[in-house]
Design an enzyme around this catalytic site. Structure first.
Site, PDB file in Angstrom:
ATOM      1  N   HIS A 122     -58.830 -34.237  22.950  1.00  0.00           N
ATOM      2  CA  HIS A 122     -59.740 -35.217  22.386  1.00  0.00           C
ATOM      3  C   HIS A 122     -61.065 -34.517  21.824  1.00  0.00           C
ATOM      4  CE1 HIS A 122     -63.022 -35.046  25.664  1.00  0.00           C
ATOM      5  NE2 HIS A 122     -61.980 -35.069  26.432  1.00  0.00           N
ATOM      6  N   CYS A 178     -60.212 -31.522  30.413  1.00  0.00           N
ATOM      7  CA  CYS A 178     -59.506 -31.813  29.061  1.00  0.00           C
ATOM      8  C   CYS A 178     -59.988 -30.618  28.231  1.00  0.00           C
ATOM      9  CB  CYS A 178     -59.947 -32.992  28.488  1.00  0.00           C
ATOM     10  SG  CYS A 178     -59.458 -34.552  29.468  1.00  0.00           S
TER      11      CYS A 178
END
Length: 164
Positions: free
Chosen positions: A128, A140
């Site tokens: 992201h 992430c």
């Protein structure tokens, strides 16, 4: 390795012959990922989906799915829907996918601990947008908005995120 794979290196994320600056988890890299440790898991993680905010951006690919109001991601290890997309109202611990900030305007989903999630092994390793350059994530991989969008347009389902 195929040309459509993303490879995390010390110099950044390599994709189609280019390197992109990226952030990883505040807990570094870890082969024994656990829920809440902030680590990015080592291994080969297949790209299994792409989500986008249709009120903010156009679909980056034909296979991207819109993030709708009420879309959530379960991060409750004790719940049968752990590490899956769920809908509000949802009483268990979760993360909102439709955020006020732009972090999840475009989300690339990996198969980390999915679809058969082992409780406590960690949920939602996404690719992201970063909060700010090189700011660590909760596990992430994050990139600049421009680089994330550029990569997303060339990804295909089944590409891999390779973290060594």
């Amino acid at each position: 390795m195929t040309p459509a794979d993303l490879v995390l290196t010390r110099q950044g994320l390599r994709f189609r012959g280019r390197r992109y600056a990226c952030s990883i988890g505040r807990g570094g890299l870890n082969a024994a990922k656990r829920e809440g440790d902030g680590a990015t898991p080592l291994g080969e993680h297949r790209i299994v989906g792409m989500l986008y905010r249709p009120d903010r951006i156009n679909a980056p690919t034909g296979w991207a799915r819109p993030i709708l109001p009420g879309d959530l991601w379960s991060d409750a290890p004790e719940d049968p829907h752990y590490n899956h997309l769920v809908r509000a109202p949802y009483g268990q611990s979760h993360e909102r996918l439709r955020r006020a900030d732009p972090l999840y305007d475009l989300v690339i989903l990996t198969d980390w601990n999915w679809p058969d999630a082992a409780p406590g092994r960690g949920s939602a390793i996404f690719i992201h947008q970063w909060r700010r350059p090189l700011y660590p994530t909760e596990g992430c991989v994050a990139l600049s908005r421009r680089h994330l969008h550029s990569i997303a347009q060339d990804l295909v389902p089944g590409s891999r995120l390779i973290v060594r």
